[in-house]
Design an enzyme around this catalytic site. Sequence first.
Site, short mmCIF file in Angstrom:
data_model
loop_
_atom_site.label_atom_id
_atom_site.label_comp_id
_atom_site.label_asym_id
_atom_site.label_seq_id
_atom_site.Cartn_x
_atom_site.Cartn_y
_atom_site.Cartn_z
N ASP A 80 0.83 -1.20 0.00
CA ASP A 80 0.00 0.00 0.00
C ASP A 80 0.87 1.27 0.00
O ASP A 80 1.85 1.35 0.75
CB ASP A 80 -0.89 -0.04 1.25
CG ASP A 80 -2.18 0.72 1.07
OD1 ASP A 80 -2.48 1.09 -0.09
OD2 ASP A 80 -2.88 0.94 2.07
N HIS A 81 0.49 2.22 -0.81
CA HIS A 81 1.16 3.53 -0.86
C HIS A 81 2.69 3.42 -0.89
O HIS A 81 3.36 3.91 0.03
CB HIS A 81 0.72 4.41 0.32
CG HIS A 81 -0.74 4.73 0.26
ND1 HIS A 81 -1.29 5.60 -0.65
CD2 HIS A 81 -1.79 4.25 0.99
CE1 HIS A 81 -2.60 5.66 -0.48
NE2 HIS A 81 -2.94 4.84 0.50
N ASP A 102 2.12 5.41 -5.45
CA ASP A 102 1.45 6.66 -5.10
C ASP A 102 2.37 7.86 -5.33
O ASP A 102 3.16 8.22 -4.45
CB ASP A 102 0.99 6.57 -3.64
CG ASP A 102 0.31 7.84 -3.17
OD1 ASP A 102 0.17 8.78 -3.97
OD2 ASP A 102 -0.08 7.89 -1.98
N GLU A 134 -2.42 6.64 -8.46
CA GLU A 134 -3.29 7.50 -7.66
C GLU A 134 -3.34 8.90 -8.25
O GLU A 134 -2.30 9.45 -8.63
CB GLU A 134 -2.74 7.53 -6.22
CG GLU A 134 -3.82 7.74 -5.20
CD GLU A 134 -3.32 7.54 -3.78
OE1 GLU A 134 -2.85 6.43 -3.46
OE2 GLU A 134 -3.43 8.49 -3.00
N HIS A 181 -8.10 9.87 3.86
CA HIS A 181 -7.48 8.94 4.80
C HIS A 181 -7.76 9.36 6.23
O HIS A 181 -7.68 10.55 6.56
CB HIS A 181 -5.96 8.92 4.58
CG HIS A 181 -5.55 8.09 3.40
ND1 HIS A 181 -4.89 8.61 2.32
CD2 HIS A 181 -5.73 6.78 3.14
CE1 HIS A 181 -4.67 7.64 1.44
NE2 HIS A 181 -5.17 6.52 1.91
N GLY A 182 -8.05 8.39 7.09
CA GLY A 182 -8.21 8.65 8.51
C GLY A 182 -9.64 9.04 8.87
O GLY A 182 -10.54 9.06 8.03
N HIS A 215 -9.82 4.53 -1.55
CA HIS A 215 -8.99 4.62 -0.34
C HIS A 215 -9.77 5.40 0.72
O HIS A 215 -10.78 6.05 0.41
CB HIS A 215 -7.68 5.34 -0.65
CG HIS A 215 -6.68 4.46 -1.32
ND1 HIS A 215 -5.59 3.96 -0.67
CD2 HIS A 215 -6.65 3.97 -2.57
CE1 HIS A 215 -4.91 3.20 -1.51
NE2 HIS A 215 -5.53 3.18 -2.68
N GLY A 216 -9.27 5.35 1.95
CA GLY A 216 -9.89 6.15 3.01
C GLY A 216 -11.31 5.74 3.31
O GLY A 216 -12.17 6.59 3.55
#
Length: 296
Positions: A80-81, A102, A134, A181-182, A215-216
Amino acid sequence: MHVLLDVLEKAQKKGVAIGHFNVADLVLLKAAFEAARELNVPVLVGASRGERAFMGVDQIAALVRSLRGEFDFPIFLNADHTHSLPEALEAARAGFDSVVFDASALPFEQNVRQTKEAVEALKAIKPAILVEGELGDIGVGSEIHEEAPDLAKGLTDPAEAKQFAEATGIDTLAPAVGNMHGMLKSMVRGETRKHLDIARIAEIKKAARVLLTLHGGSGTDDEDLRKAIAAGINVVHINTELRVAWRRGLEEGLARQPNEVIPYKILSSAVESVKQVARSRLRLFNGDGVTREIVA
Ligand code: G3H
Ligand code: ZN
C-alpha cells in the site's frame, strides 16, 4: 490457484467489491482472514510503508502465502502507498500480488511519468502483478485527525483520469471522490460520516475504463459505499476503523484480565474486536446478503 485479477473481474461482474484491510501485526491479519473465511469471500490485505517496515516485507508475504496455500483461500497481499520504485520493486520481488504506486503528491506530468516507469518495471519482473496509480488528493494518515483537511480542490477529474490511465498502463486507479485517509473524532464517535461524490465515480469509471479502488474507506456512510460500488468501485480500503477496534479490543483484554501475562489470552480480545469490524464491512462490500459462493 487464486489470481487477484480473476477475483476482481468476477467480483466486478457480480457488482460487489473486495475488502482491503491494512495489517500491521498478526492480530489484524488473523482478524481479516478469519472474517473473510467465515463469510466465504475473498480478501485483500495491505501493508503500507510503516506496516511493511514493522512486519518485514518478506515475512508478511510469507504469512499471506502460507494462509492462501494451507487453506486454499483467496487472500491476497497489496503493497500500500509505495512512493518510490525501489520499495515497489522490493514488494514485487517478495511476492506481493499488487502494488499501489502513489505519486499523487507530484504535478500531473511527473505523476504520469513516474507511474508509467513503475508499471513497466514491475510488470517486467512479475507480469501478473497489478499496479495501482493514484490521482487527486485524499490526504495522508490512517489515524484520528483533529480537523478535516480541505481536499475539495484535489478531486479527480474524469478526463484527466482517462489520460492518466491510458498514459501509464495502470490496472487500477485510486481517485479522489470525497474520500480521505483517517477519521475525524466525530466519526470515531459515530456522529458524522464521510460522503462520496457518486456521480464523479461513475464518470471516472466510464472515462478511464480501469478497476477503481476507494482509499480512506473508514467512517464512510454505508449507503454511499453501496452506491460507490454500484458506480464502479472494485476495492475498498479500510484501515483506521480496524486500528480503533484493535486498540479498544486490547484495552478490554487488559482490563478484563489485569493479572494475565499470556499474550494470546489478552490478544484474543483484540482479534475479536477487529474481526467484528472486518466482518461488517465485508458484508456490506459483498452485497449485504453475502452469497456462500467464493468469488474465485
Ligand atoms: O490505504 C489505506 C486506506 O486508504 C485506509 O484509509 O484509514 O481512512 O480507512 P482509512
Ligand atoms: Zn490509502
